[in-house]
Design a protein around this motif. Structure first.
Motif, PDB file in Angstrom:
ATOM      1  N   UNK A 285       0.564  -2.041  10.236  1.00 15.58           N
ATOM      2  CA  UNK A 285       0.588  -0.943  11.197  1.00 15.58           C
ATOM      3  C   UNK A 285       1.618   0.103  10.796  1.00 15.58           C
ATOM      4  N   UNK A 286       1.344   1.344  11.228  1.00 12.98           N
ATOM      5  CA  UNK A 286       2.278   2.447  10.998  1.00 12.98           C
ATOM      6  C   UNK A 286       2.269   3.299  12.250  1.00 12.98           C
ATOM      7  N   UNK A 287       3.260   4.152  12.397  1.00 12.50           N
ATOM      8  CA  UNK A 287       3.283   5.062  13.549  1.00 12.50           C
ATOM      9  C   UNK A 287       2.048   5.949  13.526  1.00 12.50           C
ATOM     10  N   UNK A 288       1.436   6.135  14.672  1.00 10.87           N
ATOM     11  CA  UNK A 288       0.267   6.994  14.772  1.00 10.87           C
ATOM     12  C   UNK A 288       0.617   8.398  14.291  1.00 10.87           C
ATOM     13  N   UNK A 289      -0.347   9.062  13.673  1.00 18.16           N
ATOM     14  CA  UNK A 289      -0.108  10.417  13.182  1.00 18.16           C
ATOM     15  C   UNK A 289      -0.447  10.506  11.713  1.00 18.16           C
ATOM     16  N   UNK A 290      -0.540  11.738  11.187  1.00 20.93           N
ATOM     17  CA  UNK A 290      -0.975  11.950   9.809  1.00 20.93           C
ATOM     18  C   UNK A 290      -0.102  11.226   8.784  1.00 20.93           C
ATOM     19  N   UNK A 291       1.218  11.206   8.993  1.00 19.83           N
ATOM     20  CA  UNK A 291       2.107  10.580   8.007  1.00 19.83           C
ATOM     21  C   UNK A 291       1.866   9.076   7.953  1.00 19.83           C
ATOM     22  N   UNK A 292       1.717   8.458   9.128  1.00 25.40           N
ATOM     23  CA  UNK A 292       1.473   7.024   9.178  1.00 25.40           C
ATOM     24  C   UNK A 292       0.135   6.662   8.555  1.00 25.40           C
ATOM     25  N   UNK A 293      -0.885   7.466   8.847  1.00 24.32           N
ATOM     26  CA  UNK A 293      -2.209   7.200   8.283  1.00 24.32           C
ATOM     27  C   UNK A 293      -2.187   7.335   6.769  1.00 24.32           C
ATOM     28  N   UNK A 294      -1.515   8.372   6.275  1.00 28.59           N
ATOM     29  CA  UNK A 294      -1.440   8.590   4.830  1.00 28.59           C
ATOM     30  C   UNK A 294      -0.727   7.414   4.167  1.00 28.59           C
ATOM     31  N   UNK A 295       0.328   6.933   4.803  1.00 29.23           N
ATOM     32  CA  UNK A 295       1.081   5.813   4.233  1.00 29.23           C
ATOM     33  C   UNK A 295       0.196   4.572   4.144  1.00 29.23           C
ATOM     34  N   UNK A 296      -0.617   4.354   5.168  1.00 21.97           N
ATOM     35  CA  UNK A 296      -1.507   3.189   5.151  1.00 21.97           C
ATOM     36  C   UNK A 296      -2.595   3.351   4.097  1.00 21.97           C
ATOM     37  N   UNK A 297      -3.125   4.573   3.956  1.00 25.62           N
ATOM     38  CA  UNK A 297      -4.195   4.813   2.975  1.00 25.62           C
ATOM     39  C   UNK A 297      -3.711   4.535   1.556  1.00 25.62           C
ATOM     40  N   UNK A 298      -2.432   4.775   1.334  1.00 28.97           N
ATOM     41  CA  UNK A 298      -1.895   4.590  -0.016  1.00 28.97           C
ATOM     42  C   UNK A 298      -1.739   3.113  -0.391  1.00 28.97           C
ATOM     43  N   UNK A 299      -1.750   2.234   0.580  1.00 28.02           N
ATOM     44  CA  UNK A 299      -1.518   0.818   0.289  1.00 28.02           C
ATOM     45  C   UNK A 299      -2.732   0.199  -0.402  1.00 28.02           C
ATOM     46  N   UNK A 300      -2.496  -0.529  -1.475  1.00 27.76           N
ATOM     47  CA  UNK A 300      -3.577  -1.276  -2.122  1.00 27.76           C
ATOM     48  C   UNK A 300      -3.650  -2.661  -1.475  1.00 27.76           C
ATOM     49  N   UNK A 301      -4.738  -3.378  -1.781  1.00 26.90           N
ATOM     50  CA  UNK A 301      -4.846  -4.746  -1.277  1.00 26.90           C
ATOM     51  C   UNK A 301      -3.650  -5.573  -1.747  1.00 26.90           C
ATOM     52  N   UNK A 302      -3.219  -5.337  -2.997  1.00 28.90           N
ATOM     53  CA  UNK A 302      -2.062  -6.071  -3.528  1.00 28.90           C
ATOM     54  C   UNK A 302      -0.798  -5.766  -2.720  1.00 28.90           C
ATOM     55  N   UNK A 303      -0.644  -4.490  -2.345  1.00 26.51           N
ATOM     56  CA  UNK A 303       0.522  -4.104  -1.533  1.00 26.51           C
ATOM     57  C   UNK A 303       0.499  -4.853  -0.205  1.00 26.51           C
ATOM     58  N   UNK A 304      -0.679  -4.879   0.407  1.00 18.80           N
ATOM     59  CA  UNK A 304      -0.806  -5.513   1.712  1.00 18.80           C
ATOM     60  C   UNK A 304      -0.528  -7.007   1.592  1.00 18.80           C
ATOM     61  N   UNK A 305      -1.106  -7.615   0.542  1.00 17.90           N
ATOM     62  CA  UNK A 305      -0.860  -9.049   0.311  1.00 17.90           C
ATOM     63  C   UNK A 305       0.629  -9.303   0.130  1.00 17.90           C
ATOM     64  N   UNK A 306       1.259  -8.451  -0.660  1.00 20.34           N
ATOM     65  CA  UNK A 306       2.678  -8.645  -0.961  1.00 20.34           C
ATOM     66  C   UNK A 306       3.499  -8.594   0.320  1.00 20.34           C
ATOM     67  N   UNK A 307       3.072  -7.732   1.267  1.00 21.50           N
ATOM     68  CA  UNK A 307       3.807  -7.591   2.517  1.00 21.50           C
ATOM     69  C   UNK A 307       3.749  -8.872   3.339  1.00 21.50           C
ATOM     70  N   UNK A 308       2.736  -9.699   3.091  1.00 22.03           N
ATOM     71  CA  UNK A 308       2.603 -10.904   3.901  1.00 22.03           C
ATOM     72  C   UNK A 308       3.126 -12.145   3.186  1.00 22.03           C
ATOM     73  N   UNK A 309       3.658 -11.949   1.986  1.00 21.50           N
ATOM     74  CA  UNK A 309       4.171 -13.121   1.265  1.00 21.50           C
ATOM     75  C   UNK A 309       5.548 -13.507   1.749  1.00 21.50           C
TER      76      UNK A 309
END
Ligand SMILES: [Zn+2]
Ligand SMILES: [Zn+2]
Length: 159
Positions: free
Chosen positions: A135-159
């Motif tokens: 999750x990110x703060x609602x708004x264009x900046x938060x959405x852009x930050x989420x769009x930039x994440x790869x599956x590997x980034x997301x996986x890494x965040x949960x390790x």
């Protein structure tokens, strides 16, 4: 003899300040939208602004706004001399939407940007409950930050 009367009014036009004091007029304006969300904060804000007026009347105009005069008056009134309020302003600006969610399917990599986290079945591969959600703060900046994440980034965040 120090004047002890103050006038308190609601001001609908206030946006992010909870309250403000007009020292010479002895007038306090409170923000109904902000305080409506946090009614428990009303006494603290009222005391904060009243302490500004009291400090002005007791010690004059040449004292720092949140200096020792104001702080000692806050303590006398039984409140911590904190300068900023803790009412979350972002909530108000963005209505009910505080966060935006990126849901990634671990099986097929299907990505969904959601206003609320939804689990269940993946639209891409029908896998169940195989989502990683960021999750990110609602708004264009938060959405852009989420769009930039790869599956590997997301996986890494949960390790
Ligand atoms: Zn203040
Ligand atoms: Zn999937």
């Amino acid at each position: 003899m120090v004047d002890t009367a103050v006038t308190v009014v609601w001001n609908e036009r206030l946006t992010t300040t909870a309250g403000r004091a007009f020292l010479r007029q002895g007038r306090i304006e409170l923000n109904p939208r902000l305080l409506g969300k946090a009614p428990a904060e009303v006494p603290m804000v009222l005391v904060h602004e009243t302490a500004h007026i009291a400090a002005f009347r007791l010690f004059g105009a040449n004292i720092p706004a949140h200096g020792r005069h104001w702080r000692s008056l806050m303590r006398l009134a039984g409140y911590a001399p904190e300068v900023t309020h803790k009412i979350p302003v972002d909530d108000l600006r963005q209505g009910r939407r505080r966060y935006v969610y990126l849901r990634v399917c671990e099986q097929c990599g299907d990505r969904q940007l959601l206003e609320a986290p939804r689990y269940g079945k993946c639209g891409g591969c029908s896998a169940r409950d195989s989502f990683l959600v960021m999750k990110a703060k609602a708004g264009p900046a938060g959405e852009a930050a989420l769009q930039r994440l790869s599956l590997a980034d997301v996986r890494a965040a949960f390790e």
